[in-house]
Design a protein around this motif. Structure first.
Motif, mmCIF file in Angstrom:
data_model
loop_
_atom_site.group_PDB
_atom_site.id
_atom_site.type_symbol
_atom_site.label_atom_id
_atom_site.label_comp_id
_atom_site.label_asym_id
_atom_site.label_seq_id
_atom_site.Cartn_x
_atom_site.Cartn_y
_atom_site.Cartn_z
ATOM 1 N N MET A 69 0.869 -1.176 0.000
ATOM 2 C CA MET A 69 0.000 0.000 0.000
ATOM 3 C C MET A 69 0.909 1.230 0.000
ATOM 4 O O MET A 69 1.582 1.520 0.992
ATOM 5 C CB MET A 69 -0.946 -0.007 1.200
ATOM 6 N N ILE A 70 0.928 1.932 -1.115
ATOM 7 C CA ILE A 70 1.841 3.052 -1.315
ATOM 8 C C ILE A 70 1.146 4.367 -0.981
ATOM 9 O O ILE A 70 -0.026 4.563 -1.319
ATOM 10 C CB ILE A 70 2.328 3.095 -2.778
ATOM 11 N N TYR A 71 1.880 5.267 -0.324
ATOM 12 C CA TYR A 71 1.319 6.596 -0.073
ATOM 13 C C TYR A 71 2.335 7.683 -0.431
ATOM 14 O O TYR A 71 3.542 7.463 -0.431
ATOM 15 C CB TYR A 71 0.835 6.746 1.370
ATOM 16 N N ARG A 72 1.797 8.848 -0.720
ATOM 17 C CA ARG A 72 2.603 10.020 -1.088
ATOM 18 C C ARG A 72 2.287 11.136 -0.109
ATOM 19 O O ARG A 72 1.132 11.540 0.025
ATOM 20 C CB ARG A 72 2.243 10.464 -2.510
ATOM 21 N N ASP A 73 3.284 11.631 0.590
ATOM 22 C CA ASP A 73 3.064 12.745 1.505
ATOM 23 C C ASP A 73 3.883 13.978 1.131
ATOM 24 O O ASP A 73 3.775 15.022 1.788
ATOM 25 C CB ASP A 73 3.332 12.341 2.955
ATOM 26 N N THR A 74 4.710 13.856 0.084
ATOM 27 C CA THR A 74 5.458 14.998 -0.430
ATOM 28 C C THR A 74 5.881 14.705 -1.861
ATOM 29 O O THR A 74 5.878 13.550 -2.297
ATOM 30 C CB THR A 74 6.699 15.280 0.450
ATOM 31 N N SER A 75 6.231 15.722 -2.595
ATOM 32 C CA SER A 75 6.604 15.556 -3.997
ATOM 33 C C SER A 75 7.849 14.677 -4.150
ATOM 34 O O SER A 75 8.751 14.717 -3.313
ATOM 35 C CB SER A 75 6.876 16.927 -4.627
ATOM 36 N N PHE A 76 7.873 13.888 -5.222
ATOM 37 C CA PHE A 76 9.001 13.031 -5.597
ATOM 38 C C PHE A 76 9.300 11.927 -4.585
ATOM 39 O O PHE A 76 10.370 11.339 -4.613
ATOM 40 C CB PHE A 76 10.277 13.866 -5.808
ATOM 41 N N LYS A 77 8.360 11.623 -3.697
ATOM 42 C CA LYS A 77 8.600 10.622 -2.659
ATOM 43 C C LYS A 77 7.397 9.681 -2.552
ATOM 44 O O LYS A 77 6.249 10.116 -2.609
ATOM 45 C CB LYS A 77 8.841 11.314 -1.317
ATOM 46 N N ARG A 78 7.682 8.394 -2.432
ATOM 47 C CA ARG A 78 6.656 7.399 -2.185
ATOM 48 C C ARG A 78 7.108 6.536 -1.019
ATOM 49 O O ARG A 78 8.278 6.212 -0.882
ATOM 50 C CB ARG A 78 6.420 6.514 -3.420
ATOM 51 N N ASP A 79 6.177 6.159 -0.169
ATOM 52 C CA ASP A 79 6.480 5.301 0.964
ATOM 53 C C ASP A 79 5.419 4.214 1.050
ATOM 54 O O ASP A 79 4.446 4.227 0.278
ATOM 55 C CB ASP A 79 6.533 6.116 2.257
ATOM 56 N N GLU A 80 5.572 3.287 1.975
ATOM 57 C CA GLU A 80 4.647 2.165 2.060
ATOM 58 C C GLU A 80 4.318 1.842 3.504
ATOM 59 O O GLU A 80 5.092 2.109 4.417
ATOM 60 C CB GLU A 80 5.251 0.933 1.388
ATOM 61 N N TYR A 81 3.125 1.259 3.711
ATOM 62 C CA TYR A 81 2.759 0.768 5.028
ATOM 63 C C TYR A 81 3.511 -0.533 5.313
ATOM 64 O O TYR A 81 3.774 -1.321 4.408
ATOM 65 C CB TYR A 81 1.256 0.510 5.106
ATOM 66 N N ILE A 82 3.827 -0.758 6.577
ATOM 67 C CA ILE A 82 4.550 -1.970 6.965
ATOM 68 C C ILE A 82 3.584 -3.114 7.265
ATOM 69 O O ILE A 82 3.789 -4.247 6.826
ATOM 70 C CB ILE A 82 5.439 -1.706 8.191
ATOM 71 N N TYR A 83 2.516 -2.823 7.980
ATOM 72 C CA TYR A 83 1.612 -3.872 8.435
ATOM 73 C C TYR A 83 0.284 -3.889 7.692
ATOM 74 O O TYR A 83 -0.666 -4.559 8.123
ATOM 75 C CB TYR A 83 1.368 -3.727 9.941
#
Length: 209
Positions: A69-83
Motif C-alpha cells: 500500500m503506497i502513499y505520497r506525503d510529499t513531492s518526488f517521494k513514495r512510501d509504504e505501510y509496513i503492516y
C-alpha cells in the motif's frame, strides 16, 4: 575477586540469552491484507451487442507494481505501510474487476480473461498508471489511473487493429484516514472508472463493422 568477575560475566550472559529467547518467542505483528470491494456498475437503457471481448492482464507502473500500500506525503517521494498490504497486485485487481464488470453488465455476448482458451473478436489491453494514497494538508485521497487500448483481433490491416485508446484518472477523498479507508475509497474509484470504460467500449463496439 576472580569469582566475582566470573559471576558477573555469567549473570550478563544469562540476561542476554533470556532477552534473545524472549524476542524469539514474541509473536510477529499481524499484517492486514485489503482488497477492492464494490457492486457492479448499473448501466441501463442500452441494448446488448454480439461482441466477444477478452480482457488481457493489465501492466502496472513501476512505482506501484507490488501488493504494498503506497502513499505520497510529499513531492518526488513514495512510501509504504509496513503492516497493511493489498491482497493482490493492482494489475490483477484491474484485470479481474474490469472483466467481471464488463461481463455482468450484460451488454456483450461474452467476456472472459486472458486465461480462457475461447476465441474472442476483441481484446482490451491496459495498464495501471496510478494506485496510491495521496496525503495532502486537506486530507487523504485515493488516486487511481488506468489506460486502456481496445484492439480488433485477427485484423490483417495494422492501421485498423486499434479501435480506441484512452486514459482515465480519478482522485477521491478518503472518509477515514487509515488503510481500510483507503481500500474503501479506492474501491469507489475503481467502480467509477469501470463504468466509464464500459460505456466507452460499448459505444465503440456498437458502431464497429
Amino acid at each position: 575477586m576472580l569469582n566475582r568477575k566470573r559471576f558477573s560475566v555469567l549473570f550478563f550472559c544469562s540476561l542476554f540469552c533470556l532477552a534473545g529467547c524472549s524476542a524469539l518467542n514474541k509473536p510477529k505483528p499481524k499484517i492486514n491484507h485489503f482488497t477492492l470491494e464494490y457492486t457492479v456498475p448499473k448501466i441501463e437503457n442500452l441494448k446488448p451487442i454480439e461482441a466477444v471481448l477478452r480482457v488481457d492482464h493489465f501492466g502496472v507502473a513501476p512505482a506501484y507494481n507490488s501488493n504494498r500500500m503506497i502513499y505520497r506525503d510529499t513531492s518526488f517521494k513514495r512510501d509504504e505501510y509496513i503492516y497493511s498490504k493489498w491482497i493482490a497486485n493492482p494489475g490483477s485487481f484491474a484485470t479481474y474487476f474490469l472483466a467481471r464488470d464488463l461481463r455482468d453488465s450484460g451488454l456483450f455476448k461474452a467476456v472472459f480473461t486472458y486465461k480462457s482458451h475461447l476465441a474472442a473478436t476483441y481484446a482490451l489491453e491496459g495498464s495501471v498508471d496510478e494506485f496510491f494514497e495521496w496525503d495532502s494538508p486537506q486530507g487523504w485521497n485515493a488516486v487511481l489511473g488506468l489506460s486502456i487500448t481496445l484492439v480488433v483481433l485477427r485484423e490483417p490491416d495494422i492501421s485498423k487493429q486499434i479501435l480506441f485508446q484512452k486514459s482515465y484518472q480519478v482522485t477521491r477523498p478518503c472518509k477515514e484516514e487509515h488503510p481500510r479507508g483507503l481500500a474503501e475509497t479506492m474501491s469507489l474509484a475503481m467502480q467509477e472508472v469501470s463504468e466509464k470504460i464500459i460505456r466507452d467500449v460499448y459505444a465503440v463496439l456498437k458502431d464497429h463493422k
